[in-house]
Write a protein that holds these residues in place. Structure first.
Motif, short mmCIF file in Angstrom:
data_model
loop_
_atom_site.label_atom_id
_atom_site.label_comp_id
_atom_site.label_asym_id
_atom_site.label_seq_id
_atom_site.Cartn_x
_atom_site.Cartn_y
_atom_site.Cartn_z
N GLU A 1 0.82 -1.21 0.00
CA GLU A 1 0.00 0.00 0.00
C GLU A 1 0.85 1.27 0.00
N LYS A 2 1.99 1.23 0.68
CA LYS A 2 2.88 2.40 0.71
C LYS A 2 3.74 2.53 -0.55
N GLY A 3 3.71 1.50 -1.40
CA GLY A 3 4.52 1.53 -2.61
C GLY A 3 5.96 1.13 -2.37
N ASN A 4 6.25 0.54 -1.20
CA ASN A 4 7.60 0.11 -0.88
C ASN A 4 7.91 -1.30 -1.37
N TYR A 5 6.90 -1.99 -1.83
CA TYR A 5 7.07 -3.38 -2.28
C TYR A 5 6.16 -3.62 -3.48
N THR A 6 6.76 -4.09 -4.56
CA THR A 6 5.98 -4.46 -5.75
C THR A 6 5.76 -5.97 -5.69
N PRO A 7 4.49 -6.38 -5.60
CA PRO A 7 4.22 -7.82 -5.48
C PRO A 7 4.56 -8.59 -6.75
N SER A 8 4.82 -9.87 -6.57
CA SER A 8 5.02 -10.74 -7.72
C SER A 8 3.72 -10.82 -8.51
#
Length: 68
Positions: free
Chosen positions: A38-45
């Motif tokens: 949600e914070k944009g710190n992780y791009t999901p697979s």
């Protein structure tokens, strides 16, 4: 953080009145991962993005898009 990916996971989660914990449990990940997405710190697979889209019964393109 990937500045070219925009996600609307939080928007869909709030619209559906579910908590980060509820979403995380439903798709088999941790609440911390939901927070990071949600914070944009992780791009999901791709697999995780598809699971989230399936949960919300919406096309993946409505949850994740490329900033142009």
């Amino acid at each position: 953080m990937n500045p070219n990916i925009i996600n609307f996971v939080q928007k869909y989660r709030i619209r559906n009145k579910i908590t980060q914990e509820e979403l995380a449990k439903a798709i088999g990940i941790t609440r911390q991962t939901i927070i990071a997405i949600e914070k944009g710190n992780y791009t999901p697979s791709i697999l995780l993005a598809l699971k989230i889209a399936k949960y919300f019964k919406t096309p993946i393109e409505k949850l994740f898009t490329i900033k142009e």
